[in-house]
Design a protein around this motif. Structure first.
Motif, PDB file in Angstrom:
ATOM      1  N   VAL A  47      -2.569   2.031  -4.579  1.00 59.47           N
ATOM      2  CA  VAL A  47      -2.158   3.438  -4.515  1.00 59.47           C
ATOM      3  C   VAL A  47      -3.295   4.184  -3.856  1.00 59.47           C
ATOM      4  O   VAL A  47      -4.416   4.209  -4.364  1.00 59.47           O
ATOM      5  CB  VAL A  47      -1.871   4.006  -5.910  1.00 59.47           C
ATOM      6  N   PHE A  48      -3.017   4.758  -2.691  1.00 59.38           N
ATOM      7  CA  PHE A  48      -4.061   5.302  -1.837  1.00 59.38           C
ATOM      8  C   PHE A  48      -3.785   6.782  -1.635  1.00 59.38           C
ATOM      9  O   PHE A  48      -2.723   7.162  -1.149  1.00 59.38           O
ATOM     10  CB  PHE A  48      -4.005   4.543  -0.500  1.00 59.38           C
ATOM     11  N   ILE A  50       0.864  -1.176   0.000  1.00 62.73           N
ATOM     12  CA  ILE A  50       0.000   0.000   0.000  1.00 62.73           C
ATOM     13  C   ILE A  50       0.903   1.230   0.000  1.00 62.73           C
ATOM     14  O   ILE A  50       1.668   1.448   0.943  1.00 62.73           O
ATOM     15  CB  ILE A  50      -0.924   0.040   1.228  1.00 62.73           C
ATOM     16  N   THR A  51       0.832   1.981  -1.082  1.00 64.45           N
ATOM     17  CA  THR A  51       1.584   3.229  -1.152  1.00 64.45           C
ATOM     18  C   THR A  51       0.601   4.371  -0.973  1.00 64.45           C
ATOM     19  O   THR A  51      -0.370   4.478  -1.717  1.00 64.45           O
ATOM     20  CB  THR A  51       2.286   3.365  -2.505  1.00 64.45           C
ATOM     21  N   VAL A  52       0.819   5.183   0.051  1.00 66.03           N
ATOM     22  CA  VAL A  52      -0.095   6.282   0.314  1.00 66.03           C
ATOM     23  C   VAL A  52       0.503   7.579  -0.200  1.00 66.03           C
ATOM     24  O   VAL A  52       1.616   7.952   0.183  1.00 66.03           O
ATOM     25  CB  VAL A  52      -0.413   6.395   1.824  1.00 66.03           C
ATOM     26  N   GLY A  90       8.991   7.091   2.238  1.00 67.00           N
ATOM     27  CA  GLY A  90       9.577   6.068   3.088  1.00 67.00           C
ATOM     28  C   GLY A  90       8.490   5.420   3.911  1.00 67.00           C
ATOM     29  O   GLY A  90       7.316   5.757   3.768  1.00 67.00           O
ATOM     30  N   SER A  91       8.892   4.512   4.789  1.00 73.28           N
ATOM     31  CA  SER A  91       7.906   3.852   5.635  1.00 73.28           C
ATOM     32  C   SER A  91       7.392   4.877   6.651  1.00 73.28           C
ATOM     33  O   SER A  91       8.064   5.873   6.926  1.00 73.28           O
ATOM     34  CB  SER A  91       8.548   2.677   6.360  1.00 73.28           C
ATOM     35  N   PRO A  92       6.192   4.664   7.212  1.00 76.81           N
ATOM     36  CA  PRO A  92       5.670   5.607   8.205  1.00 76.81           C
ATOM     37  C   PRO A  92       6.665   5.843   9.333  1.00 76.81           C
ATOM     38  O   PRO A  92       6.857   6.974   9.770  1.00 76.81           O
ATOM     39  CB  PRO A  92       4.410   4.898   8.714  1.00 76.81           C
ATOM     40  N   ASP A  93       7.327   4.763   9.759  1.00 77.21           N
ATOM     41  CA  ASP A  93       8.261   4.888  10.863  1.00 77.21           C
ATOM     42  C   ASP A  93       9.440   5.784  10.512  1.00 77.21           C
ATOM     43  O   ASP A  93       9.836   6.655  11.283  1.00 77.21           O
ATOM     44  CB  ASP A  93       8.760   3.488  11.261  1.00 77.21           C
ATOM     45  N   GLN A  94       9.964   5.576   9.291  1.00 77.64           N
ATOM     46  CA  GLN A  94      11.093   6.413   8.853  1.00 77.64           C
ATOM     47  C   GLN A  94      10.701   7.887   8.829  1.00 77.64           C
ATOM     48  O   GLN A  94      11.465   8.750   9.268  1.00 77.64           O
ATOM     49  CB  GLN A  94      11.524   6.004   7.443  1.00 77.64           C
ATOM     50  N   ILE A 119       4.875   5.747   2.552  1.00 85.00           N
ATOM     51  CA  ILE A 119       4.195   7.033   2.452  1.00 85.00           C
ATOM     52  C   ILE A 119       4.985   7.901   1.474  1.00 85.00           C
ATOM     53  O   ILE A 119       6.214   7.982   1.563  1.00 85.00           O
ATOM     54  CB  ILE A 119       4.114   7.737   3.828  1.00 85.00           C
ATOM     55  N   VAL A 120       4.281   8.500   0.519  1.00 78.57           N
ATOM     56  CA  VAL A 120       4.920   9.459  -0.376  1.00 78.57           C
ATOM     57  C   VAL A 120       4.301  10.815  -0.066  1.00 78.57           C
ATOM     58  O   VAL A 120       3.129  11.056  -0.350  1.00 78.57           O
ATOM     59  CB  VAL A 120       4.687   9.088  -1.853  1.00 78.57           C
ATOM     60  N   LEU A 121       5.105  11.669   0.557  1.00 79.11           N
ATOM     61  CA  LEU A 121       4.603  12.968   0.960  1.00 79.11           C
ATOM     62  C   LEU A 121       4.906  13.976  -0.144  1.00 79.11           C
ATOM     63  O   LEU A 121       6.058  14.122  -0.550  1.00 79.11           O
ATOM     64  CB  LEU A 121       5.270  13.372   2.278  1.00 79.11           C
TER      65      LEU A 121
END
Lengths: 385, 225
Positions: free
Chosen positions: A191-192, A30-32, A219-223, A207-209
């Motif tokens: 793709v969310f 899941i890529t947000v 990166g990952s939410p944690d990163q 997560i792609v901000l």
């Protein structure tokens, strides 16, 4: 895998929404895509099923350039869920879910089978719901149908455009949980798009901000939570969430563990009263506070019994002053160290002005730990079930 | 008085029937032509964003509507002569606006998110039109057709003035020979015709949009079955 190579998008009015976008979306994750409105996240998503054409650059799915594919054919291979659900109001649920399989000329019984399977998967009893119309369903149920409609033809890629943001908070949580559950089985490339950071953290593998048509950090939410790339990311994550994230990794504080209403007594109480109070509260010591709620000291049952014969004495005369206190935000670890080092059965929690707030006892520590561990247990059970 | 009417009807019912049939054919032909032209134009307009085209088409349709019917019939005589042809043409012009407006409104009423979902799921333009937009706009189009039918049937009586026949012909003759029974009977026929047509079209509309509206009972019946 979906790959964006040097993608630009400029609208007819000259507004450039995407600037040299390079992005790889991993398979089965899941890529947000997240960012403030106008950041280009929805445009990026709609480029994938060619609802929007790039001005320049390439988009590839599994190495194939999608500009060379027929857009209608392409879209039938990609699931699509939108914010406003968009169920067809004149078709019943079964027909809504079967739209793409029908277009792909699936066998009728195969479609019916698939529809039933999908309805059951999201907890909608097929016998009850298959023949209903969208207007007879609640918003949450409608979007469940919206999601399974996108899954109907078994696409490997699913695009979701703020699918849960129009729902009430309870349905939103439920659908997020269901999506996570479905994804563990289905392993689709999802793709969310969202503007809700909590949702992104909850759902995303990556997560792609985005901001201003460019990727700010991915990166990952944690990163992202641990190492925000710049001030924009920090402000977007929000202070609260960063500190919340930190406190999750650390020990609870004194205020989490303390007893908020321990047995207290005014300094003017007589010794007989003190014994009676200890008896009724079933404790072996009393904390002595003045009328302003400032901590003066404590008396134990032994001290009271030693001086019991002297009727003129009050607890103020026999109490021992507080030797050790902690603050509300003192970490539990520090409080526990203090207690074991000085052989204390309890330690009072006070404010800077000696106002008494609560008491940490061995019992309260055990209760707190029990609560924490039982909560984690429940969490695991829910996860397995 | 009732006796007189009964006698009159017994005497003249073949004429009444023939005139009613003629009346119905003229009305039906004009409305059918109106649907054939106005529905596609309405669909086209709904999918087209150019402002001036909208105002041009609606302006012309509006204009037809405002020409007094008697005058329009008179104007058509030098162009199309007399008889049923110019009458059908005039009534066709009148039927355009309400059908056009309702078709346009019906297509506009389709929720854009429904269309976006359809497009994103890979329905081609034709599929979107036939499977999504048209079924959803259908109740609107039908109500336009119903409205038009009722007043075209009533206006068809005027067509008698340019020799198109129909029930109007009987009314005009009734005025000429001062025979009230004739006027009243022909009018009654026109009224009944209009009411029946309205009822019939209403039933058609219900039948096709039944599922979307009364889906509840429908679904529960099926679920039990």
């Amino acid at each position: 895998m979906i790959r964006f190579v040097g993608v630009n998008k400029t609208y007819d009015d000259g507004h450039q929404v995407l600037k040299d976008l390079n992005l790889e979306i991993k398979e089965g994750e899941i890529t947000v895509l997240i960012g403030p409105s106008g950041c280009g996240k929805t445009t990026t998503m709609k480029l994938i099923n060619r609802l929007i054409q790039p001005t320049s650059g390439q988009i590839q799915i599994d190495g194939q350039e999608i500009a060379s594919l027929d857009p209608v054919e392409l879209r039938r291979r990609i699931g699509y869920v939108i914010q406003n659900i968009g169920l067809f109001p004149h078709m019943n649920i079964a027909r809504n879910v079967g739209v793409v399989p029908r277009m792909l000329k699936w066998d009728k019984t195969k479609i019916a089978q698939k529809v039933n399977e999908l309805l059951s998967m999201v907890g909608l009893e097929p016998r009850m719901f298959a023949n209903r119309y969208p207007s007879e369903l609640s918003g949450g149920q409608q979007q469940r149908v919206g999601v399974i409609r996108a899954l109907a033809a078994d696409p490997s890629i699913i695009l979701m455009d703020e699918p849960f943001s129009a729902l009430d908070p309870i349905s939103r949580e439920q659908l997020q949980d269901e999506l996570i559950r479905l994804q563990t089985e289905l392993k689709k490339t999802i793709v969310f798009v969202t503007h809700d950071m909590d949702e992104a953290i909850k759902l995303a593998d990556t997560i792609v901000l985005m901001n201003g048509g460019q990727i700010v950090q991915s990166g990952s939410p944690d990163q992202i939570l641990r190492h925000p790339a710049n001030d924009f990311v920090k402000s977007f994550i929000g202070k609260k969430r960063m500190s919340a994230n930190r406190s999750m990794e650390e020990m609870p504080t004194a205020s989490d563990v303390m007893v908020q209403s321990p047995a207290i007594a005014l300094p003017t109480r007589g010794l007989a009263e003190a014994i009676k109070m200890m008896e009724s509260r079933r404790v072996d010591s009393l904390l002595i506070v003045d009328k302003g709620n400032r901590l003066l000291g404590s008396v134990s049952i032994y001290q009271v019994i030693d001086h019991y014969g002297d009727e003129g004495k009050t607890v103020a005369d026999i109490m021992s002053p507080p030797t050790h206190t902690v603050r509300k935000n003192t970490p539990l670890s520090a409080a526990l160290n203090l207690m074991s080092e000085h052989q204390l059965s309890n330690v009072p929690v006070v404010r800077d002005d000696h106002q008494f707030i609560g008491l940490i006892t061995r019992g309260s520590v055990v209760r707190h730990l029990a609560e924490v561990y039982s909560r984690e247990d429940e969490g695991e059970q829910a996860y397995v079930g | 008085m009732w006796a007189e009417y009964l006698e009159f009807w017994q005497d003249r019912y073949p004429d009444l029937l023939a005139a009613t049939w003629e009346h119905l054919s003229i009305s039906f032909a004009s409305i059918a032509l109106g649907i054939l032209v106005a529905v596609p134009v309405g669909i086209y307009l709904a999918g087209n964003r150019s402002k001036w085209l909208h105002s041009a088409v609606f302006g012309v349709a509006n204009l037809f509507q405002t020409i007094p019917s008697l005058a329009l019939l008179a104007i058509l005589i030098p162009l199309l002569g007399i008889g049923a042809k110019p009458a059908i043409f005039a009534l066709f012009l009148y039927s355009l606006l309400p059908i056009l407006r309702n078709t346009y409104a019906g297509f506009q009423s389709v929720d854009p998110s429904v269309l976006e979902a359809a497009r994103g799921m890979g329905l081609s333009q034709t599929q979107r039109l036939l499977q999504i937009q048209f079924p959803l706009a259908f109740p609107y189009i039908m109500s336009g057709v119903r409205l038009t039918t009722v007043y075209i049937i009533s206006w068809t009586t005027l067509a008698a003035l340019i020799g198109a026949g129909g029930l109007g012909q009987l009314i005009v003759s009734g005025i000429g020979v001062n025979k009230t029974e004739l006027i009243v009977s022909a009018s009654l026929c026109a009224i009944v015709l209009a009411l029946l047509a309205d009822r019939l079209l209403g039933a058609v509309e219900k039948f096709f949009s039944r599922r979307a509206r009364t889906a509840k009972t429908d679904a529960s019946l099926l679920a039990n079955g």
